[in-house]
Write an enzyme that holds these catalytic residues in place. Structure first.
Site, PDB file in Angstrom:
ATOM      1  N   ASN A   1       1.596  18.692  36.996  1.00 54.24           N
ATOM      2  CA  ASN A   1       0.294  18.779  37.658  1.00 54.24           C
ATOM      3  C   ASN A   1      -0.407  17.444  37.443  1.00 54.24           C
ATOM      4  O   ASN A   1      -0.891  17.169  36.354  1.00 54.24           O
ATOM      5  CB  ASN A   1      -0.509  19.936  37.032  1.00 54.24           C
ATOM      6  CG  ASN A   1      -1.934  19.992  37.554  1.00 54.24           C
ATOM      7  OD1 ASN A   1      -2.281  19.347  38.543  1.00 54.24           O
ATOM      8  ND2 ASN A   1      -2.774  20.764  36.869  1.00 54.24           N
TER       9      ASN A   1
ATOM     10  N   GLU B   1      -2.201  28.947  29.939  1.00 55.36           N
ATOM     11  CA  GLU B   1      -2.753  27.656  29.562  1.00 55.36           C
ATOM     12  C   GLU B   1      -4.024  27.869  28.742  1.00 55.36           C
ATOM     13  O   GLU B   1      -5.120  28.003  29.322  1.00 55.36           O
ATOM     14  CB  GLU B   1      -3.098  26.844  30.816  1.00 55.36           C
ATOM     15  CG  GLU B   1      -1.892  26.528  31.662  1.00 55.36           C
ATOM     16  CD  GLU B   1      -2.083  25.226  32.443  1.00 55.36           C
ATOM     17  OE1 GLU B   1      -1.206  24.370  32.343  1.00 55.36           O
ATOM     18  OE2 GLU B   1      -3.124  25.072  33.109  1.00 55.36           O
TER      19      GLU B   1
ATOM     20  N   SER C   1      -1.206  20.310  26.833  1.00 55.73           N
ATOM     21  CA  SER C   1      -0.720  19.226  25.975  1.00 55.73           C
ATOM     22  C   SER C   1       0.772  19.321  25.652  1.00 55.73           C
ATOM     23  O   SER C   1       1.189  19.025  24.532  1.00 55.73           O
ATOM     24  CB  SER C   1      -1.545  19.147  24.688  1.00 55.73           C
ATOM     25  OG  SER C   1      -2.900  18.871  24.991  1.00 55.73           O
TER      26      SER C   1
ATOM     27  N   LYS D   1      -3.120  16.445  38.719  1.00 56.67           N
ATOM     28  CA  LYS D   1      -4.589  16.507  38.828  1.00 56.67           C
ATOM     29  C   LYS D   1      -5.073  15.368  39.736  1.00 56.67           C
ATOM     30  O   LYS D   1      -4.380  15.034  40.707  1.00 56.67           O
ATOM     31  CB  LYS D   1      -5.216  16.470  37.432  1.00 56.67           C
ATOM     32  CG  LYS D   1      -4.558  17.491  36.500  1.00 56.67           C
ATOM     33  CD  LYS D   1      -5.240  17.673  35.195  1.00 56.67           C
ATOM     34  CE  LYS D   1      -4.476  18.701  34.380  1.00 56.67           C
ATOM     35  NZ  LYS D   1      -5.122  19.046  33.134  1.00 56.67           N
TER      36      LYS D   1
ATOM     37  N   HIS E   1      -6.425  27.433  38.072  1.00 59.60           N
ATOM     38  CA  HIS E   1      -6.388  26.478  36.953  1.00 59.60           C
ATOM     39  C   HIS E   1      -7.746  26.461  36.258  1.00 59.60           C
ATOM     40  O   HIS E   1      -8.790  26.568  36.908  1.00 59.60           O
ATOM     41  CB  HIS E   1      -6.026  25.083  37.478  1.00 59.60           C
ATOM     42  CG  HIS E   1      -5.727  24.122  36.361  1.00 59.60           C
ATOM     43  ND1 HIS E   1      -6.720  23.532  35.628  1.00 59.60           N
ATOM     44  CD2 HIS E   1      -4.557  23.706  35.823  1.00 59.60           C
ATOM     45  CE1 HIS E   1      -6.168  22.768  34.689  1.00 59.60           C
ATOM     46  NE2 HIS E   1      -4.844  22.871  34.792  1.00 59.60           N
TER      47      HIS E   1
ATOM     48  N   GLY F   1      -5.304  18.966  27.839  1.00 64.91           N
ATOM     49  CA  GLY F   1      -5.772  17.586  27.793  1.00 64.91           C
ATOM     50  C   GLY F   1      -6.406  17.197  26.470  1.00 64.91           C
ATOM     51  O   GLY F   1      -7.022  16.142  26.350  1.00 64.91           O
TER      52      GLY F   1
ATOM     53  N   GLU G   1      -9.505  24.174  35.148  1.00 62.71           N
ATOM     54  CA  GLU G   1     -10.459  23.158  35.640  1.00 62.71           C
ATOM     55  C   GLU G   1     -11.135  23.628  36.932  1.00 62.71           C
ATOM     56  O   GLU G   1     -12.293  23.289  37.187  1.00 62.71           O
ATOM     57  CB  GLU G   1      -9.738  21.807  35.824  1.00 62.71           C
ATOM     58  CG  GLU G   1      -9.447  21.170  34.467  1.00 62.71           C
ATOM     59  CD  GLU G   1      -8.206  20.295  34.417  1.00 62.71           C
ATOM     60  OE1 GLU G   1      -7.702  19.878  35.468  1.00 62.71           O
ATOM     61  OE2 GLU G   1      -7.735  20.027  33.286  1.00 62.71           O
TER      62      GLU G   1
HETATM   63  P1  PGA Z   1      -2.206  18.732  29.933  1.00 65.68           P
HETATM   64  O1  PGA Z   1      -2.624  19.626  31.201  1.00 65.68           O
HETATM   65  O2  PGA Z   1      -0.710  18.797  29.842  1.00 65.68           O
HETATM   66  O3  PGA Z   1      -2.730  17.373  30.228  1.00 65.68           O
HETATM   67  O4  PGA Z   1      -2.862  19.367  28.741  1.00 65.68           O
HETATM   68  C1  PGA Z   1      -1.965  20.821  31.496  1.00 65.68           C
HETATM   69  C2  PGA Z   1      -2.584  21.476  32.684  1.00 65.68           C
HETATM   70  O5  PGA Z   1      -3.808  21.403  32.849  1.00 65.68           O
HETATM   71  O6  PGA Z   1      -1.881  22.075  33.516  1.00 65.68           O
END
Ligand code: PGA
Length: 250
Positions: free
Chosen positions: A9, A166, A212, A11, A96, A172, A98
């Protein structure tokens, strides 16, 4: 047998030339890596360009990072499932954290998006997960259960559905759920899916871990019985890291 799925992903990262370079890099490396379904979710603007690059490539599939539930019309700035499909997507990521946090998407909105994605014949990667506050308050299971039930209400679920666990506090942040914590949540998610479907059918659904994931922790996570793959954000931006995560399936 559930085929592992590793999804990247991106983003809101990378410009089109960088995306094209990344795809060329992974196409070179993939033949030497363990079998897995590979899904890439770049920004919308990159999809059609990458699809052309992937025309003769059945190994890498494209996903939208989001979509709107209406099929067309006066919805400035939105994109439909049919548009994702015509740009070459097989999957769409929905729910997601976010999207939930910054764009106020709730389970009812996600539910409408799932219905609409299904009518556009897109496969869904549905994200669920608790915040740190909710985890510390012992609410992880309640939160994940209500997200799943809310998102899937009235939906005919089949084994094309992919769920991504998640934990919001791990996205992140460099913090990762321990493999034990992740396995526990994944087993719980499968049990909820078992009550929505049948326990037998829940065994066909892939549950990805996200938050992460890096080449340093992927082997431990992917080795757990209910962790069927990973949804990778930051580490998917570098082709070497993403490939190292795929390699850790071995
Ligand atoms: P990240 O994001 O690996 O940067 O923590 C994962 C995600 O949001 O799908």
């Amino acid at each position: 047998m559930r085929r592992p799925l590793i999804a990247g992903n991106w983003k809101m990262n990378k410009l089109i030339p960088e995306a094209v370079e990344w795809v060329a890099g992974i196409q070179e490396r993939l033949p030497g890596l363990p079998d897995a379904e590979i899904v890439l979710a770049p920004p919308f603007t990159h999809l059609a360009v990458l699809k052309l690059r992937l025309e003769n490539d059945s190994l890498i599939k494209l996903a939208g990072q989001n979509m709107f539930w209406e099929p067309q019309g006066a919805f400035t700035g939105e994109i439909s499932g049919a548009m994702l499909k015509s740009a070459g997507c097989e999957y769409v990521i929905l729910g997601h954290s976010e999207r939930r946090l910054f764009f106020h998407e709730d389970d009812a909105a996600i539910n409408k998006k799932i219905l609409s994605a299904q009518s556009s014949e897109l496969k869904i990667i549905l994200c669920v997960g608790e915040t740190l506050e909710q985890r510390n308050g012992g609410q992880t299971e309640d939160v994940v259960k209500s997200q799943l039930q809310g998102a899937l209400e009235g939906i005919e679920v089949d084994d094309d559905l992919v769920v991504a666990y998640e934990p919001v506090w791990a996205i992140g942040t460099g913090l990762t759920a321990t493999p034990e914590q992740a396995q526990e949540s994944h087993a719980f998610i499968r049990s909820i899916l078992g009550s929505i479907l049948t326990p037998e059918d829940s065994l066909k659904i892939r549950i990805l871990y996200g938050g992460s994931v890096t080449p340093d922790n992927s082997r431990d996570l992917l080795g757990r019985p209910d962790i069927d793959g990973a949804l990778v954000g930051g580490a998917s931006l570098a082709v070497e890291k993403f490939c190292a995560i795929i390699a850790s399936l071995n």
